[in-house]
Enzyme design. Structure first.
Site, PDB file in Angstrom:
ATOM      1  N   HIS A  95       0.896  -1.133  -0.042  1.00  0.00           N
ATOM      2  CA  HIS A  95       0.170   0.055   0.089  1.00  0.00           C
ATOM      3  C   HIS A  95       0.906   1.121   0.069  1.00  0.00           C
ATOM      4  O   HIS A  95       1.811   1.125   0.582  1.00  0.00           O
ATOM      5  CB  HIS A  95      -1.097  -0.041   1.196  1.00  0.00           C
ATOM      6  CG  HIS A  95      -2.017   1.007   1.295  1.00  0.00           C
ATOM      7  ND1 HIS A  95      -1.691   2.491   1.788  1.00  0.00           N
ATOM      8  CD2 HIS A  95      -3.208   1.236   0.674  1.00  0.00           C
ATOM      9  CE1 HIS A  95      -2.649   3.005   1.252  1.00  0.00           C
ATOM     10  NE2 HIS A  95      -3.819   2.431   0.944  1.00  0.00           N
ATOM     11  N   GLU A 164      -4.614   2.176  -7.274  1.00  0.00           N
ATOM     12  CA  GLU A 164      -5.123   3.233  -6.527  1.00  0.00           C
ATOM     13  C   GLU A 164      -4.021   4.477  -6.581  1.00  0.00           C
ATOM     14  O   GLU A 164      -3.245   4.502  -5.917  1.00  0.00           O
ATOM     15  CB  GLU A 164      -5.204   2.868  -5.017  1.00  0.00           C
ATOM     16  CG  GLU A 164      -5.990   3.895  -4.320  1.00  0.00           C
ATOM     17  CD  GLU A 164      -6.300   3.213  -2.711  1.00  0.00           C
ATOM     18  OE1 GLU A 164      -7.117   3.525  -2.311  1.00  0.00           O
ATOM     19  OE2 GLU A 164      -5.308   2.573  -2.208  1.00  0.00           O
ATOM     20  N   GLY A 170      -8.327   9.387  -0.158  1.00  0.00           N
ATOM     21  CA  GLY A 170      -8.811  10.342   0.713  1.00  0.00           C
ATOM     22  C   GLY A 170      -9.335  11.550   0.240  1.00  0.00           C
ATOM     23  O   GLY A 170      -9.815  12.099   1.070  1.00  0.00           O
ATOM     24  N   GLY A 225     -13.631   3.055  -0.009  1.00  0.00           N
ATOM     25  CA  GLY A 225     -13.099   3.696   1.043  1.00  0.00           C
ATOM     26  C   GLY A 225     -14.155   4.116   2.039  1.00  0.00           C
ATOM     27  O   GLY A 225     -14.885   3.296   2.749  1.00  0.00           O
TER      28      GLY A 225
END
Length: 253
Positions: A95, A164, A170, A225
């Protein structure tokens, strides 16, 4: 069309009580639709046994957020064998936060993915550009990340590649559909033929993201998310991916 797949990671955002409330109030009432979506919730290591027990009567699954690349006496890390033993089906590797905070490179990500695969746990290989780049640069960067990691996997392994864009994590804006579609298409072609590969998109996924990209390139699902924790938004995403969700009564603790 094959049913899409989906996952979410709670990172460190939810404690035990908050995780229980989320599973009870948001996920379990939608267990039928989420099960058809092959939904996987990736939890912090201390919460994995709890999460596995809570969703064991459903077709959802639980994954970990990290794993170490080998067995042995490595204090503070968790082995792939242990994740498999307690019932994890997936584990995230590489990640963006792991790459940034712990300097994990593509070779270490590949070693982690291989360890997971050999233990019977499906690796979710995370890739993505740190900042907005042009289409050709983005494709080249992300394809290199994925190709390096995938080379470590054994013949016949199953894996998920999660594209991603780091700058979209976010945020309120996902990647431009045409550029994201080009990356997803390139990732499908980056996989060696001996692997069972799924490619999914994450980064500011909201209702409509899957449909807009699906029209442009072959891909297999989405990583959610905030949409996974917002009941109304999750209902909209589920309608898009698997049709109307049949609400079920909450299961007792």
């Amino acid at each position: 069309m094959t049913t899409p797949i989906s996952l979410t990671s709670t990172k460190m955002n939810l404690g035990l009580r908050q995780t229980e409330e989320w599973i009870n109030d948001v996920l379990l009432p939608r267990a039928d639709a989420l099960g058809r979506l092959r939904f996987c919730l990736c939890l912090p290591h201390p919460l994995l046994p709890f999460g596995i027990r809570r969703i064991e009567a459903t077709d959802m699954s639980v994954g970990a957020q990290n794993v170490w690349c080998e067995a042995g006496a490595v204090t503070g890390e968790v082995s792939a064998g242990l994740l498999a033993e307690i019932g994890c089906t997936h584990v995230m590797v590489g990640h963006a936060e792991r790459r940034r905070l712990f300097a994990e490179d593509d070779r270490l990500v590949g070693r982690k993915a291989r360890a997971a695969s050999l233990a019977g746990v499906t690796p979710v290989i995370c890739v993505g550009e740190n900042e907005r780049l042009g289409p050709a640069e983005t494709v080249a960067h992300v394809r290199q990340q994925a190709s390096t990691a995938l080379r470590f996997l054994p013949v016949g392994a199953a894996a998920v590649v999660l594209y991603e864009p780091v700058w979209a994590i976010g945020s309120a804006q996902s990647a431009q559909p045409h550029q994201a579609a080009a990356v997803l298409d390139a990732l499908h072609h980056a996989a060696p033929g001996h692997l069972a590969l799924s490619v999914i998109y994450g980064g500011a996924v909201t209702p409509g993201t899957y449909s807009s990209l699906r029209r442009l390139a072959p891909w297999d699902g989405v990583a959610l998310g905030r949409a996974a924790q917002d009941a109304a938004m999750l209902d909209d995403v589920l309608r898009e991916l698997v049709g109307p969700a049949r609400r079920e009564p909450c299961r007792g603790t």
